[in-house]
Design a protein around this motif. Structure first.
Motif, PDB file in Angstrom:
ATOM      1  N   PRO A   1      89.154  41.675  74.674  1.00  0.00           N
ATOM      2  CA  PRO A   1      88.955  42.512  73.474  1.00  0.00           C
ATOM      3  C   PRO A   1      90.148  43.403  73.147  1.00  0.00           C
ATOM      4  N   CYS A   2      90.918  43.814  74.154  1.00  0.00           N
ATOM      5  CA  CYS A   2      92.089  44.645  73.889  1.00  0.00           C
ATOM      6  C   CYS A   2      93.257  43.829  73.353  1.00  0.00           C
ATOM      7  N   GLY A   3      93.209  42.517  73.521  1.00  0.00           N
ATOM      8  CA  GLY A   3      94.247  41.649  73.010  1.00  0.00           C
ATOM      9  C   GLY A   3      95.459  41.507  73.905  1.00  0.00           C
TER      10      GLY A   3
ATOM     11  N   TRP B   1      84.384  38.185  78.539  1.00  0.00           N
ATOM     12  CA  TRP B   1      85.012  39.464  78.865  1.00  0.00           C
ATOM     13  C   TRP B   1      84.020  40.593  78.626  1.00  0.00           C
ATOM     14  N   SER B   2      84.178  41.678  79.407  1.00  0.00           N
ATOM     15  CA  SER B   2      83.435  42.897  79.111  1.00  0.00           C
ATOM     16  C   SER B   2      84.070  43.603  77.921  1.00  0.00           C
ATOM     17  N   LYS B   3      83.341  44.558  77.341  1.00  0.00           N
ATOM     18  CA  LYS B   3      83.809  45.224  76.134  1.00  0.00           C
ATOM     19  C   LYS B   3      85.076  46.032  76.367  1.00  0.00           C
ATOM     20  N   ASP B   4      85.241  46.600  77.576  1.00  0.00           N
ATOM     21  CA  ASP B   4      86.419  47.405  77.890  1.00  0.00           C
ATOM     22  C   ASP B   4      87.548  46.583  78.508  1.00  0.00           C
TER      23      ASP B   4
ATOM     24  N   PHE C   1      77.720  40.073  78.998  1.00  0.00           N
ATOM     25  CA  PHE C   1      77.434  41.494  79.206  1.00  0.00           C
ATOM     26  C   PHE C   1      76.655  42.027  78.006  1.00  0.00           C
ATOM     27  N   ASN C   2      75.811  43.019  78.259  1.00  0.00           N
ATOM     28  CA  ASN C   2      75.224  43.728  77.127  1.00  0.00           C
ATOM     29  C   ASN C   2      76.162  44.849  76.692  1.00  0.00           C
ATOM     30  N   SER C   3      75.758  45.667  75.707  1.00  0.00           N
ATOM     31  CA  SER C   3      76.655  46.678  75.147  1.00  0.00           C
ATOM     32  C   SER C   3      76.990  47.778  76.148  1.00  0.00           C
ATOM     33  N   THR C   4      76.086  48.080  77.097  1.00  0.00           N
ATOM     34  CA  THR C   4      76.353  49.123  78.102  1.00  0.00           C
ATOM     35  C   THR C   4      77.056  48.579  79.335  1.00  0.00           C
TER      36      THR C   4
END
Length: 909
Positions: free
Chosen positions: A106-108, A154-157, A198-201
């Motif tokens: 997500p960060c690219g 991937w996870s959100k972070d 993954f979920n949002s949390t």
């Protein structure tokens, strides 16, 4: 004629295999098509195909979150890095092994690939770092699985990575080296783990397996009282209970939506925030849903089915399809441009006829009335009727206004039609067959069989009418002859023109003065129609780019296979000939000089047979067999993929089930009526080659004194004709556009009268592009330009039709497009106009009455004073053109109302 044609789009094929991707804004969809990538703009209703090619079919694609970099990887692990905005290839890279999946973080900054049973993390190429010789730098490798990896999330972070594998487990990894202890193996599934999310949390993980099981994993903190460490545990198990195996899954963390696709064609939408709730369950057919993707807003779902070549974009909230496209199931046989060049019609082995919009790239309509292979399609002169011939023994006529089959032409005996032709007046239809040696003639109006032309001693291969003379018909046959017929003559005795070899294709020049034939010996012969003399002979064998087949023991140059042309066509000016056949090349010839102008390579895809040029000795086994012919994947594949449901003995359908490769070939060619593009029906699909005039600087009769500054100076001095001619010589579109719209309306007739004839075609072409492509709002202004140009130069245009063919077709397309809207708008505003006219008349009467009363008062006063004079009052009650009829009256255009039933709501007074 210009020869700098370049690949512009791919139609006829929508989706082959691989994953689908939405852009971050959710308005564009990327789909792999063979060894290319197509992009569908869902808002603008347009599509395009990237011009670069892979060496084999694409396995997976990925796009970073910034929508700047795209990576596509083929079956052999060769990757191409592309600038998504400018569509330019930046770098080629070989991973040297098959890649199953690729995902950008997500960060690219990173992207992860699944290569065998390993996960590799690579740094995304960045302009801030100097890596000229190594744009791809491997950051880390993760191992742990015992079988091939299927998917990566991937996870959100961008800290954690989830991988799923055929070993029935999912694994969790951390990108940071100081968090190695977070590694975890999620086991418990009884079949392949298709995907995990993954979920949002990031405190809940969902894993989905092939047998239809959904496991919910939650992170449980350490419990000191019970002496339990922190770990991931299964808190919930759910099952889909579907008739087929689960094939693909996608999850949207923000909305907790899970979308799954099955092998029986069913797809379902679940909501996971509070339990396991089924929202919708639909089916896209009986074939496998191979991939599913959801956009960032969570509104649109994209599905792909590789067996049908079908692509769907579904809006689940309104339960409607945003995009529903499907390519031909079998290979293309024939194509045809509409007279205005805005549509393309293709016919296939599957018996379907599809109409494609050239600008948007989408399929507008599919006709399924034929029950066997389509052999040829042709338009009527006006473009509102389509004719098709088929091996089912019928020739059908389709109404393209109501989109229906309104007439069917047959013979007394059941025969297979292989070719047809329609005369320019659209009154006579002829058809030929390989079963009998006759040419059948029908009346289009009545549908009756009028005559059968006899004389050929072999199967009929081609029929062709010219564009100007409706009575001249040319026919070719396997008896090594061609014949010129006069359809309306009483006597049909025709002397044959002898050819040295079997005739494969025939085409007539638009002015009916020449015919060209391609023969089995690789030659193209051009004959004069009147005296039947041979004018030109082109030897095409040395120009054909013939590839090597997998079972060949020799290089391609020693092969005799495909050394001829199966299809040829004239350009609309009659100076250029296009030729193609069962090979990997399209040849463009200059007829007058008998030379090859340009050769186009159809495909570089080595997944097709006939594209490889050299003998690859590394592929030869000890027994002398090419290793590509050995099916090494069949034993390792899934059971449902190994089952062959085709009819025994059938040679049509999915050729991959019989372990055969499709051969590269060109079955049909045709120039666009505007001469700015041509289309080729090939094994890869419908390839469109066009001239991008926006990027070409093509000055005409230019000298050093002609500059943009001098042109603007002439315009400011109101020397309109000088400025216009200078801008045309410089050939900068923006300057011509500016000057055209700067010329006063009153000066247009004078300018059109004085403009030199050599610039007339250029002006018409630019006006056509402004109206069609740029959607200029100055419709009436440009129509005045067109009218005055035709009034002053119409005689020359009529005597040189083919020079003005391109520009006149553009104008015809514009008029056809807007004529219906204007007529519809007139019908919608019929009562409004009547009301305005009535109101105008009432106002005139009221004004006349008021003026009469005033005059009477004045006369009374003058009588009292004794001064009476007669005056002319003809102008009393005059209603000026600038006066307004009434306040609050609203004209309704074509976009202000959806249907003609709202006429009672159009007037707002």
């Amino acid at each position: 004629m210009k020869s700098d044609f370049k690949f512009s789009n791919l139609l006829g094929t929508i989706y082959r295999k691989g994953n689908l991707i939405f852009t971050s804004d959710g308005t564009k969809l990327l789909s792999p098509v063979g060894n290319r990538v197509s992009c569908f703009d869902l808002n603008k209703n347009q599509s395009f195909t990237f011009s670069y090619q892979h060496r084999k079919n694409i396995q997976c694609i990925a796009l970073n979150k910034q929508n700047t970099l795209m990576i596509s990887i083929d079956e052999d692990g060769r990757a191409i890095l592309v600038n998504f905005v400018s569509r330019i290839v930046l770098h080629h890279f070989n991973f040297k092994s098959k890649i199953q999946t690729i995902q950008f973080s997500p960060c690219g900054k990173f992207f992860a690939i699944g290569i065998g049973r390993f996960i590799q993390i690579w740094k995304t190429p960045d302009l801030t770092e100097d890596r000229q010789f190594s744009p791809f730098i491997r950051f880390r490798i993760y191992s742990g699985h015992f079988n091939d990896i299927l998917n990566i999330s991937w996870s959100k972070d961008s800290r954690f990575i989830l991988s799923t594998s055929k070993d029935m487990t999912a694994r969790l990894y951390s990108l940071n080296s100081d968090e190695k202890d977070v590694g975890m193996t999620f086991s418990g599934h009884r079949d392949y783990v298709i995907n995990a999310f993954f979920n949002s949390t990031q405190e809940i993980i969902y894993s989905v397996s092939k047998d239809g099981a959904l496991f919910k994993w939650e992170y449980i903190e350490e419990d000191e009282e019970e002496n339990k460490p922190s770990s991931w545990r299964i808190t919930e198990k759910n099952f889909f209970y579907a008739d087929g195996k689960l094939k693909c899954a996608s999850f949207r963390p923000e909305s907790n939506l899970l979308i799954v696709g099955f092998t029986n064609g069913e797809f379902r939408i679940y909501e996971l925030s509070d339990g396991f709730n089924l929202i919708q369950s639909l089916s896209m057919g009986q074939n496998t849903v191979n991939t599913v993707e959801i956009n960032n807003s969570g509104e649109w779902l994209a599905f792909g089915s590789s067996k049908l070549g079908q692509l769907l974009v579904y809006e689940w909230q309104s339960e409607s399809y945003i995009l529903k496209q499907q390519g031909h199931f079998d290979s293309l046989n024939t194509l045809c441009y509409s007279p205005d060049g805005s549509r393309l019609v293709t016919g296939s082995e599957d018996g379907k006829i599809k109409i494609w919009d050239v600008i948007s790239g989408f399929c507008l309509m599919t006709f399924t009335e034929h029950t066997s292979s389509i052999t040829q399609v042709r338009f009527s002169k006006k473009g509102n009727v389509l004719f098709s011939s088929s091996l089912d023994g019928t020739i059908r006529a389709y109404d393209l206004i109501r989109f229906r089959n309104f007439k069917t032409f047959t013979t007394t005996e059941r025969i297979q039609f292989t070719c047809l032709a329609i005369d320019p007046s659209s009154e006579i239809l002829v058809g030929g067959s390989q079963d009998t040696f006759e040419i059948y003639v029908w009346s289009v109006q009545t549908g009756q069989l009028l005559d059968s032309l006899t004389g050929h001693e072999g199967p009929i291969s081609c029929l062709s009418f010219g564009m100007e003379n409706s009575s001249i018909l040319a026919s070719s046959s396997w008896d090594k002859t061609i014949r010129i017929w006069n359809i309306f003559a009483r006597n049909q005795t025709v002397e044959p023109i002898e050819i040295q070899s079997d005739v494969l294709s025939l085409t007539m020049r638009p002015d009916c003065k020449e015919i060209a034939v391609s023969t089995l010996d690789g030659h193209i012969a051009i004959f004069d129609v009147e005296d039947t003399k041979q004018l030109h002979l082109i030897d095409g064998r040395k120009d054909i780019l013939q590839g090597r087949y997998l079972n060949d023991k020799f290089v391609s140059k020693n092969s005799n296979r495909g050394k001829h042309f199966n299809t040829i066509c004239y350009s609309f000016d009659g100076l250029t000939l296009l030729a193609g056949g069962n090979n990997n090349s399209i040849c463009m010839y200059d007829i007058e000089n008998e030379v090859l102008i340009k050769r186009f390579v159809v495909s570089e895809n080595m997944s097709l047979d006939g594209t490889l040029q050299k003998l690859n000795s590394s592929k030869i086994t000890d027994s002398g067999i090419n290793s590509d012919l050995i099916d090494v994947q069949r034993e390792a594949s899934d059971l449902e993929d190994r089952i062959d449901n085709s009819i025994p003995g059938s040679k049509r359908g999915d050729a991959s089930l019989r372990n055969t490769r499709p051969e590269i070939r060109v079955t049909s060619l045709e120039f666009s009526p505007t001469n700015s593009a041509f289309a080729a029906a090939t094994t890869e699909g419908l390839l469109i080659y066009s001239i991008n005039s926006d990027l070409i600087f093509d000055p005409f009769d230019l000298d050093v004194d002609i500059t943009p500054e001098s042109i603007i100076e002439s315009l400011n001095e109101k020397e309109y004709l000088v400025a216009l001619i200078m801008s045309l010589r410089l050939n900068e579109t923006y300057l011509i556009h500016r000057i055209l719209e700067s010329i006063p309306l009153i000066d247009i007739p004078l300018i059109c009268n004085d403009v030199p004839i050599i610039y007339v075609n250029k002006i018409l072409e630019i006006i056509g592009n402004l109206l069609i492509k740029n959607n200029s709002p100055h419709i009436e202004f440009y129509l005045i330009w067109i009218k005055n140009l035709l009034i002053n130069h119409g005689t020359y245009i009529m005597s040189n039709k083919f020079k003005f063919q391109s520009s006149l077709k553009l104008l015809s397309r514009f008029l056809n497009k807007y004529a219906k809207e204007i007529v519809k708008m007139g019908k919608r505003n019929q009562y409004l106009l009547e009301f305005i006219n009535a109101n105008k008349g009432l106002k005139k009467e009221n004004e006349n009455e008021d003026e009469d009363e005033e005059m009477e008062d004045v006369e009374d006063e003058e009588e009292k004073e004794g001064i009476i004079e007669e005056e002319d009052d003809d102008e009393a009650g005059w209603f000026g053109p600038n006066s307004k009829p009434s306040n609050g009256i609203k004209f309704v255009g074509p976009d202000d109302s959806d249907s003609d039933d709202n006429d009672d709501e159009l007037i707002d007074v």
